[in-house]
Design a protein around this motif. Structure first.
Motif, short mmCIF file in Angstrom:
data_model
loop_
_atom_site.label_atom_id
_atom_site.label_comp_id
_atom_site.label_asym_id
_atom_site.label_seq_id
_atom_site.Cartn_x
_atom_site.Cartn_y
_atom_site.Cartn_z
N LEU A 152 63.54 10.16 42.87
CA LEU A 152 62.23 10.65 43.28
C LEU A 152 61.10 9.96 42.52
O LEU A 152 61.30 9.46 41.41
N PRO A 153 59.89 9.98 43.07
CA PRO A 153 58.72 9.50 42.31
C PRO A 153 58.38 10.49 41.19
O PRO A 153 58.69 11.68 41.29
N PHE A 154 57.73 10.00 40.13
CA PHE A 154 57.21 10.89 39.09
C PHE A 154 56.30 11.94 39.74
O PHE A 154 55.55 11.64 40.67
N GLY A 155 56.36 13.16 39.22
CA GLY A 155 55.40 14.18 39.61
C GLY A 155 55.74 15.00 40.83
O GLY A 155 55.02 15.94 41.16
N LYS A 156 56.84 14.69 41.52
CA LYS A 156 57.19 15.42 42.74
C LYS A 156 57.88 16.75 42.41
O LYS A 156 59.05 16.96 42.73
N MET A 157 57.15 17.65 41.77
CA MET A 157 57.76 18.89 41.29
C MET A 157 58.20 19.80 42.42
O MET A 157 59.21 20.50 42.30
N ASP A 158 57.49 19.80 43.54
CA ASP A 158 57.89 20.67 44.65
C ASP A 158 59.30 20.31 45.13
O ASP A 158 60.14 21.19 45.35
N GLU A 159 59.53 19.01 45.27
CA GLU A 159 60.85 18.56 45.72
C GLU A 159 61.92 18.81 44.65
O GLU A 159 63.05 19.16 44.97
N ILE A 160 61.54 18.63 43.40
CA ILE A 160 62.47 18.89 42.30
C ILE A 160 62.85 20.36 42.26
O ILE A 160 64.04 20.71 42.14
N HIS A 161 61.86 21.24 42.36
CA HIS A 161 62.14 22.69 42.37
C HIS A 161 63.09 23.04 43.52
O HIS A 161 64.02 23.82 43.35
N LYS A 162 62.84 22.45 44.67
CA LYS A 162 63.65 22.75 45.85
C LYS A 162 65.10 22.31 45.64
O LYS A 162 66.04 23.05 45.95
N LEU A 163 65.29 21.10 45.10
CA LEU A 163 66.64 20.60 44.84
C LEU A 163 67.36 21.44 43.80
O LEU A 163 68.54 21.80 43.96
N LEU A 164 66.65 21.78 42.73
CA LEU A 164 67.26 22.59 41.67
C LEU A 164 67.62 23.98 42.20
O LEU A 164 68.68 24.53 41.87
N ALA A 165 66.75 24.55 43.01
CA ALA A 165 67.01 25.88 43.57
C ALA A 165 68.21 25.88 44.50
O ALA A 165 68.85 26.92 44.71
N GLY A 166 68.53 24.70 45.07
CA GLY A 166 69.68 24.60 45.96
C GLY A 166 71.00 24.82 45.26
O GLY A 166 72.02 25.06 45.91
N GLY A 167 71.00 24.71 43.93
CA GLY A 167 72.18 25.07 43.15
C GLY A 167 73.21 23.98 42.96
O GLY A 167 74.27 24.23 42.38
N ASP A 168 72.93 22.75 43.43
CA ASP A 168 73.94 21.69 43.32
C ASP A 168 73.60 20.62 42.30
O ASP A 168 74.32 19.63 42.16
N ILE A 169 72.51 20.79 41.55
CA ILE A 169 72.05 19.76 40.61
C ILE A 169 72.53 20.07 39.20
O ILE A 169 72.20 21.11 38.62
N ALA A 170 73.30 19.14 38.63
CA ALA A 170 73.79 19.29 37.26
C ALA A 170 72.71 18.93 36.25
O ALA A 170 72.66 19.52 35.16
N GLY A 171 71.85 17.96 36.58
CA GLY A 171 70.86 17.55 35.61
C GLY A 171 69.84 16.56 36.14
O GLY A 171 69.96 16.03 37.25
N ILE A 172 68.83 16.35 35.32
CA ILE A 172 67.79 15.37 35.58
C ILE A 172 67.80 14.37 34.44
O ILE A 172 67.84 14.75 33.27
N ILE A 173 67.77 13.08 34.76
CA ILE A 173 67.71 12.04 33.73
C ILE A 173 66.41 11.27 33.90
O ILE A 173 66.02 10.89 35.01
#
Length: 380
Positions: A152-173
């Motif tokens: 993702l581009p820097f700053g795309k918090m809406d998309e990040i929140h959505k992905l994290l809320a989906g429950g399949d994300i182990a981490g962000i690097i």
């Protein structure tokens, strides 16, 4: 048999080096403002570094991690004290890519999830998982594409929140400062939001400090410019060994793993730890983090005075600047006519500067004068 042709080579054959100077096979002297991709943190052939490694080699060069290696404990304690992460644990390996692979594996293991988020322009290494999270299709093979990755581009918090809320994300690097992408500095507010969102959704925040760590930015880690940020995992390499291959993962104490999950043949060997200790001892003794900030601030201010430079980015001695024209011919002029090494970046107009942390201002002035000379000739 010949070496596999994978690198575009500069037509220079270095034979010896000292401090921020390199000499080629013909005796020509060069000023090194790139440090072999930010590896040379305390200068080439530093006397204390040479002594530490020599003394260790005379006693014992290597044995496997199947026995107690006290120098690992010594290195871990010293790194914790200097970095401010005394309560973290340290896994030692051999490179930045390997450090990132192990951080990704740990994050996936403890969360039980497989997905990861990384960022446009990011570079995390050339091994399987690391390259899958790297934003460069040229180095990603079909084999690497089997990973669940969201870039993702820097700053795309809406998309990040959505992905994290989906429950399949182990981490962000994320890199403390993107290096290969021309020194792109993430916003502190953005970093804090990443940390908070990871904590909320049970994901792990991995700070890739392979290039930006070890005092290069005027803090021990670049992310420490963001007050209150506490990553789950921090990866290091490059300047950690000053040329001796080594890497590591700083692991938050809450993260546990069973014996056998992580392992390495050469990581944390006696010689590597001696090199790593020498680096930390020199950084402390010579106050190099402060020098990185002071010298870097001076260099940034002087670069701002050059009209042919369009944009300047960075902190401390991790600097990138964009020219109005392609940087390749300028870098070629600097190395072949003025005998100065600088670095390239993903952007064709960008020059990267990653000198040793003990670079002196007189050497920076030599570079600035030569850069003026090259740019003025190009204008004419």
């Amino acid at each position: 048999m010949l070496p596999f042709d994978v690198y575009p080579l500069i037509d220079v054959t270095p034979e010896k080096a000292k401090g921020s100077r390199i000499w080629d096979k013909d005796g020509n002297e060069y000023l090194d403002l790139y440090g072999g991709h930010a590896v040379i943190s305390i200068g080439h052939s530093h006397p204390h570094y040479v002594q530490r490694i020599t003394e260790q080699l005379e006693k014992m060069g290597f044995y496997s991690n199947s026995v107690k290696i006290p120098i690992q404990q010594e290195l871990s304690q010293k790194l914790g004290e200097i970095s401010g992460y005394e309560d973290y644990n340290l896994f030692l390996c051999n490179s930045g890519a390997e450090a990132n692979e192990n951080a990704l594996k740990l994050a996936s293991f403890v969360t039980g999830k497989a997905g990861f988020i990384s960022f446009r322009g990011g570079f995390h290494g050339r091994t399987s998982g690391a390259v899958a999270l790297t934003d460069n299709p040229k180095i990603v093979s079909p084999f690497n594409q089997g990973h669940e990755v969201h870039i993702l581009p820097f700053g795309k918090m809406d998309e990040i929140h959505k992905l994290l809320a989906g429950g399949d994300i182990a981490g962000i690097i994320i890199e403390g400062i993107q290096g290969v992408n021309g020194i792109q500095v993430p916003d502190s507010t953005f970093l804090l939001e990443l940390g908070e969102s990871c904590k909320k959704h049970g994901a792990k925040l991995i700070l890739d400090e392979v290039q930006s760590g070890y005092g290069r930015t005027g803090k021990f880690f670049a992310h420490q410019w963001t007050e209150g940020l506490r990553p789950d995992l921090i990866t290091v390499a490059k300047g950690m060994g000053n040329g001796f291959p080594m890497g590591g993962v700083l692991i938050q104490p809450e993260i546990e793993a069973s014996h056998g999950l992580l392992g390495t043949t050469f990581g944390g060997n006696h010689l590597a730890c001696a090199a790593g200790l020498a680096v930390l001892e020199v950084i402390i003794a010579e106050n190099l983090i402060a020098n990185a900030l002071d010298a870097g601030s001076y260099l940034l201010e002087e670069l701002k005075k050059i009209e042919a430079i369009q944009e300047i980015r960075g902190k401390g001695l991790m600097i990138g600047f964009d020219l109005e024209r392609e940087a390749g011919p300028v870098r070629s002029e600097l190395v072949h006519r003025h005998k100065i090494f600088t670095g390239s970046a993903a952007g064709k107009n960008t020059i990267r500067l990653l000198p040793a942390l003990n670079i002196e201002k007189k050497d920076l002035n030599i570079f600035l004068n030569c850069l003026h000379n090259v740019l003025e000739l190009k204008e004419a």
